[in-house]
Design a protein around this motif. Structure first.
Motif, short mmCIF file in Angstrom:
data_model
loop_
_atom_site.label_atom_id
_atom_site.label_comp_id
_atom_site.label_asym_id
_atom_site.label_seq_id
_atom_site.Cartn_x
_atom_site.Cartn_y
_atom_site.Cartn_z
N MET A 1 45.44 41.23 34.60
CA MET A 1 44.50 42.24 35.09
C MET A 1 45.23 43.34 35.86
SD MET A 1 41.73 41.62 38.11
CE MET A 1 43.12 41.25 39.20
N VAL A 2 46.23 42.94 36.64
CA VAL A 2 47.00 43.90 37.43
C VAL A 2 48.08 44.57 36.59
CG1 VAL A 2 48.54 44.19 39.42
CG2 VAL A 2 46.56 42.66 39.58
N ASP A 3 48.96 43.76 36.01
CA ASP A 3 50.15 44.30 35.36
C ASP A 3 49.87 45.08 34.09
OD1 ASP A 3 51.54 43.06 37.37
OD2 ASP A 3 52.31 41.41 36.12
N ASP A 4 48.83 44.68 33.35
CA ASP A 4 48.56 45.32 32.06
C ASP A 4 47.71 46.58 32.18
OD1 ASP A 4 49.92 43.18 31.09
OD2 ASP A 4 48.21 42.21 30.11
N TYR A 5 47.12 46.81 33.37
CA TYR A 5 46.20 47.94 33.51
C TYR A 5 46.57 48.88 34.66
CZ TYR A 5 43.47 45.25 30.20
OH TYR A 5 43.07 44.56 29.09
N ARG A 6 46.92 48.33 35.81
CA ARG A 6 47.28 49.14 36.98
C ARG A 6 46.23 50.22 37.25
NH1 ARG A 6 50.72 46.53 40.30
NH2 ARG A 6 52.48 45.63 39.16
N VAL A 7 44.98 49.79 37.33
CA VAL A 7 43.89 50.74 37.50
C VAL A 7 44.03 51.54 38.78
CG1 VAL A 7 41.39 50.97 37.85
CG2 VAL A 7 42.28 49.39 36.11
N TYR A 8 44.24 50.86 39.90
CA TYR A 8 44.31 51.55 41.18
C TYR A 8 45.62 52.29 41.36
CZ TYR A 8 40.39 48.42 42.17
OH TYR A 8 39.20 47.74 42.12
#
Length: 238
Positions: free
Chosen positions: A116-123
């Protein structure tokens, strides 16, 4: 030019509010339970926490979609690229949300949380991409508008007795230099920005974004100086 400033501020506020609203309050409680829990209770807590974190990112992405759709000065190409990125991330995170709900171990949920974090880096990445792309496009439009103002003022100065005063000529030259400095600071920055990819390396992402934010700031400063030059020339020509 005040209109450009208001647009930039509105974009920043929208992005900041979207990011701030993205983390539900219950996430902290769920985080503690997921870290310490085992068995069925631990799995449920981990799923609750991760789902909450995904939902926060989905809400941020939806807010960013509104920012992109409502941004006045985004180019057609930039609007399309950002829209595709946001829609792709919404789709991917929605699928990941379903995957989390179907997991049978805490370890699997934790792996999903990492993705969720590494593949998207939304923030860390998507929010700055939307904000800075909007800023760069606003600055480009402002530079174009100021160039037209400069050219009209140059015509007026040339038509004045003696071809204008030395002060007017100096201010015109500085105005042109500031416009060019802004254009140079913004040149090809959007392509560089949109080319940054999400990864586990947060430091690398920050290092890639930091100089771009600095370039946007430099361009804004140059445009403000060019605007001030225009005001002084107009006042002298009255």
């Amino acid at each position: 030019m005040k209109r450009f400033t208001r647009l930039a501020a509105a974009s920043l506020a929208a992005s900041a509010l979207a990011a701030a609203a993205a983390l539900p309050a219950q996430a902290q409680t769920a985080r503690a339970a997921a870290t310490s829990g085992t068995g069925t209770a631990g799995l449920k807590a981990a799923q609750t926490l991760t789902t909450s974190r995904i939902d926060g990112r989905l809400e941020t992405l939806r807010a960013l979609s509104m920012v992109v759709n409502n941004a006045t000065h985004l180019s057609t190409a930039d609007r399309s690229t950002l829209g595709s990125l946001i829609n792709s991330d919404i789709s991917g995170l929605t699928s990941l949300r379903s995957k989390v709900a179907a997991e049978s171990t805490v370890a699997a949920v934790r792996a999903d949380a990492t993705a969720m974090v590494d593949d998207y880096r939304v923030y860390m990445l998507v929010v700055p991409k939307v904000h800075l792309t909007n800023v760069f496009d606003i600055e480009s439009a402002a530079a174009t508008a100021l160039q037209k103002v400069h050219d009209k003022l140059a015509t007026r100065v040339a038509a004045a007795p003696g071809g204008g005063t030395s002060a007017e000529k100096s201010q015109l030259a500085d105005m042109q230099a500031q416009i060019q400095a802004a254009q140079q600071a913004d040149a090809n920055r959007v392509a560089t920005l949109l080319g940054i990819q999400p990864s586990p390396n947060a430091d690398a992402i920050h290092s890639a974004l930091s100089p771009l934010a600095g370039d946007a700031k430099d361009a804004r400063k140059a445009l403000a100086q060019a605007r001030d030059d225009a005001k002084k020339i107009r006042a002298a020509l009255k």
